[in-house]
Design an enzyme around this catalytic site. Sequence first.
Site, short mmCIF file in Angstrom:
data_model
loop_
_atom_site.label_atom_id
_atom_site.label_comp_id
_atom_site.label_asym_id
_atom_site.label_seq_id
_atom_site.Cartn_x
_atom_site.Cartn_y
_atom_site.Cartn_z
CG HIS A 1 -4.85 -3.74 4.84
ND1 HIS A 1 -5.13 -2.35 4.78
CD2 HIS A 1 -3.48 -3.63 5.48
CE1 HIS A 1 -4.18 -1.56 5.35
NE2 HIS A 1 -3.07 -2.51 5.80
N GLY B 1 0.80 -1.17 -0.16
CA GLY B 1 -0.06 -0.07 -0.17
C GLY B 1 0.88 1.13 -0.06
C1 LIG Z 1 -4.25 4.33 5.45
C2 LIG Z 1 -3.10 3.30 5.20
N1 LIG Z 1 -2.40 3.87 3.96
C3 LIG Z 1 -1.46 3.15 3.86
C4 LIG Z 1 -0.92 1.85 4.41
C5 LIG Z 1 0.36 1.26 3.83
O1 LIG Z 1 0.00 -0.15 3.44
P1 LIG Z 1 1.14 -1.25 3.71
O2 LIG Z 1 1.28 -1.48 4.80
O3 LIG Z 1 0.62 -2.27 2.32
O4 LIG Z 1 2.58 -0.47 2.98
C6 LIG Z 1 -1.56 1.54 5.36
C7 LIG Z 1 -1.13 0.41 6.26
O5 LIG Z 1 -1.99 -0.24 7.01
C8 LIG Z 1 -2.56 2.23 6.10
O6 LIG Z 1 -3.32 2.00 7.08
#
Ligand SMILES: Cc1ncc(COP(=O)(O)O)c(C=O)c1O
Length: 473
Positions: free
Chosen positions: A232, A97
């Site tokens: 998620h 993410g």
């Molecule tokens: C709102 C939000 N954006 C971005 C991310 C980043 O995702 P990732 O952990 O897959 O890098 C998260 C992580 O949980 C998040 O809560």
Amino acid sequence: METAEQIKTEILRLTREYSALVHRANRPGDDPSRTTPFIPGESTVPYAGRVFDGDEVAAAVNSALDFWLTLGAEGEAFEKEFARRLGVKSSLLVNSGSSANLLAIAVLTSPSLGERRLAPGNEVITVAAGFPTTVAPILQHGLVPVFIDNDPITLNARVEQLEAAFVPGKTKAVMMAHALGNPFDLATVTEFCRRHQLWLIEDNCDALGSRYDGQLTGSFGDLSTQSFYPPHHLTLGEGGAVNVVRQAPLRKLAESFRDWGRDCWCASGKDDTCHKRFGWKLGELPEGYDHKYIYSHLGYNLKPLDIQAAIGRQQLNKLPAFIEARQRNWQILRRELADLEEFFDFMLPTHATSWTPDGFEWNDSGHRTECSWFGFMMLVKPDAPFTRKEFGALLDEAKIGSRVMFGGNLVRQPAFTSLRKLQPGAFRVIGDLSGADRIMNEAIFVGVYPGLTESMMAHIVETMHSFCLQGQP
Ligand SMILES: Cc1ncc(COP(=O)(O)O)c(C=O)c1O
């Protein structure tokens, strides 16, 4: 002598059999075949985790046996299925993410976007309390984040501050997350972006399946992002996606930045899709320079593996049930904890004014939100006879997983306090961010994920009751 296909069929049969035996704890909470005994206070109640069965394990093994490894047919199929489900033009898989957020900002810096491109020094409006990598890509691209405050009850932007954050000619985009599955005020934000011709990036990482006026979040902005990390709504282990909502050309830019910055768009293992691989004249390169090695952007390599996409396709089939379980679990906790309102302020969906056992009451905006909850968030009231820290320690002791609202007020994080010293002007703040501070000091959330069983939920409710009503320090 068995054929390769027969061997594969047998491996996959055994894989399913194995998974049914060893992955019981990863099944949905309402799955009767899940027999792991739950002992309150001894067994852990995770706040989130992977929920899967033999389908995902068999898909992973199947893809591993093919051993294509890098993004391929499974990735292409996942991207199409995911985009269709979200109602967007297309989706592009990445490895997290955070990478999706990095890529979304990068796309908008492309020189091919002319006047509208994000150039160094341009400002991007965002929200103070949240996850750090919603904001980091803004700074990483030489842009200036402008923080507005959060409403402590919805956790989302105080949209009445948008105008104060706007500087004509400087502000180019808005990038914010739908907090913990709660859609932000999309009516106000999209109108603001339209009026000032700003890009909108929705960080939809925690909100897959949430709706605003009936439409899925992640399908309102120009780009939106997903995370597929285990807590998620669906998981690929690691993984994420950038969704191109309407403008197809943004897909090509996203592919370029994701795949080394290249100008060529051939998928892995393919050549000469353009039928003129040695017929291009770009930049100051010699005529006919191999298109495969022409770079129109300063890119990254953010691709995941095809095995992840194979897992994701199985998870997608389960998504409606996952969303339903999250909503059901949230309502159970809200109902069972309703008598603790003197100790906690409970989170509310954007545009809701209160919760009742018969549903939410709404303000007169005419807009409605439907949350695909990431967690069950509560603020420990300042006059409660215990602190958030004490409450968190109690949950820990009872083996109940909890989380604070990620980075809290991000500008108080060491990364930002040192930036403020080293590079004054690297970011701007609107107002006193008192809402973000409240979230940082008082918010805590427990899980609602589909892996929670009835006994786990009962343990959460019972623990909170006995602490609040009998036994605070
Ligand atoms: C709102 C939000 N954006 C971005 C991310 C980043 O995702 P990732 O952990 O897959 O890098 C998260 C992580 O949980 C998040 O809560």
